[in-house]
Design an enzyme around this catalytic site. Sequence first.
Site, PDB file in Angstrom:
ATOM      1  N   ASP A   1       0.799  -1.225   0.000  1.00  0.00           N
ATOM      2  CA  ASP A   1       0.000   0.000   0.000  1.00  0.00           C
ATOM      3  C   ASP A   1       0.831   1.275   0.000  1.00  0.00           C
ATOM      4  O   ASP A   1       0.286   2.372   0.020  1.00  0.00           O
ATOM      5  CB  ASP A   1      -0.948   0.007   1.213  1.00  0.00           C
TER       6      ASP A   1
ATOM      7  N   ARG B   1       9.165   1.843  10.845  1.00  0.00           N
ATOM      8  CA  ARG B   1      10.135   1.679   9.756  1.00  0.00           C
ATOM      9  C   ARG B   1      11.477   1.131  10.238  1.00  0.00           C
ATOM     10  O   ARG B   1      12.301   1.821  10.808  1.00  0.00           O
ATOM     11  CB  ARG B   1      10.328   3.036   9.081  1.00  0.00           C
TER      12      ARG B   1
END
Length: 686
Positions: free
Chosen positions: A23, A567
Amino acid sequence: MAVLQFISSGLPNSAVPTTIHCDHLIEAHKGSGLDLAHAKENNKEVFDFLSSASSKFGIGFWKPGSGIIHQIILENYAFPGGLVIGTDSHTPNAGGLGMVAIGVGGADAVDVMAGLPWELKAPQYIGVHLKGSLKGWASAKDIILNVAGQLTVSGGTGAIVEYYGPGVESLSCTGMATICNMGAEVGATTSLFPYNKRMTEYLRATNRTQIAEEAEKHRELLRSDENAKYDKVIEVDLDKLEPHINGPFTPDRAHPLSKFKEAVTRNNWPSKLHAGLIGSCTNSSYEDMTRAASVIKQALDRGVKTKSPFYISPGSEQVRATIARDGLVDIFEKVGGIVLSNACGPCIGQWRRDDIKKGEKNSIITSFNRNFKGRNDDNPETHAFVSSPEIVTAFALSGDLSFDPTKDSLVDSKGQKFKLQNPIGIDLPPKGFDPGANTYQKPPEDRSQVHVKVDPNSNRLQILKPFNKWNGEDYVDQAILIKVKGKCTTDDISSAGPWLKYRGHLDNISNNLLIRAINEENGKQNHVHNVLTGSYGGVPETARHYKKEGLGWVVIGDTNYGEGSSREHAALEPRHLGGVAVIVKSFARIHETNLKKQGILPLTFADPADYDKIKPNDRVSILNLANLAPGQQVTMKVTHKDSSSFDVKLNHTFNEAQIEWFRAGSALNRMNEINSHKAKEEVQTA
């Protein structure tokens, strides 16, 4: 990156049900159709890799255009009382269905996929007591915006936030998911709601009646115990709660709507609104879309269109298909809106703007969850504010941040003033959900002929090589790559936006290491002193030079270092470029774990005042590492250029197993050591 790490483990398939979602690689620009086609063409190599890897290792694959992982999880997989981990900080979205959903780094996910136990430090519990019911323009989003203002971006670190009280019953399931989603912005491990009838209704509407029936049978197990004790309690009176706008540059800078105009003027923020954006994983439910559409209908009836560019990001293909069938897309487009792809898009920095040049001061308002500097469009001068979809819509109609829809009027096509009435939403579609296009790829039964290939010359994908094992020696006379000043998010450590295309290629994406962090020495970004050459250069270039010359380095940082996204590139990159430790006042939870997983020492000052004593050109030695042990402080010797020195005491949160990660060079290395040892034992037994 999690897939690449799993490949490195050498295991044949995932030990637990796993799905992959792509996404993040669809850039928002011209609209859903063109943008998706462009993304499929430009990212074909990556999408093909993810598809083949999914098939090879028994993993479900949601193809590009399926939607955002969190919305898909809520629609298909979440259930009350379950536990799920996801490689995104907003995984707690599933708490809206009573699921314990926790964001982690990719290395944590690989452990679980390998069938290893997943560990988490026992959390504290923050209770949020809701009473009353929402009124007028106030929405579920305003609850978490208010809570963020009270807790701040670090106030929930190491805690589960649990909502309870009579006010819970007035919230829709997707409204509760919105609140849990943005709990990541206070650093919470996860957020959770007790099972209730609104969850039952949502489960039935999404074809999970059997789960709803089972949950109903055991509803008492899916709620907090009577008179449960919390480490901290926050009270929110929904009867008095007004709409909030948070920002700019941080999601905890909370402004009630009634005080926002004054804040804009006082701080000299750009009042003209350059864009309004609704949707994303946080606020793209059917209820959100119908509330925004109810505001737009009023404007269209008076011949009014948006004065600012207006963008809509559906959270999933199911949401997009349903709002298209029910006429909402037509309403958005008639008012001047552009419907974007079912993807993260501008929320993650995948937004190509043609109206503003980088460095140009401007304001936008979104219904997203995060608004760090440069987050949405890679422009540090974009003042991004966060609010509910209906407030964003009202601002887009007015074109100015000084507008208050509860008090001020718009002017219609005949020059007459009119006020917008309270928005009205429908939490579940009366005709049921339309699933839209089938975008799910099930793994084949026979995977023997499936091959996963990575071109060694690719600049998008790179097979990972194991990091070097710790050599058993102390880190002596290490350089300080950068002493970071102030807030340093994972966006600052490893930028998103245009860099996301390299997230499968560690060496290439490492060229963005800490390029947004502020150097305490000179107040500049990406401008640090090279202690070997005496010259100044970029952070990645300097790190590469140190690595080439065999000089290890550390990062010195401030409070809540690594907040934001899960992340793990923000941990992989410093390890890849020769970093050995990150020493800060305090860490965000996920980033601290990610650093441990990659063999880097995450250390915190026992005395935060020691941060101020360290100079960027100092050398540091981290001593007695052979005796690193849980609960015992580490000593760091700091040496100035004039050879004078002093010792600093550092804390850490390593347990015994995590110390083995460090010694092995990474958690993945340690897993391979264990598997190799088991294999040898099996051979000897045979």
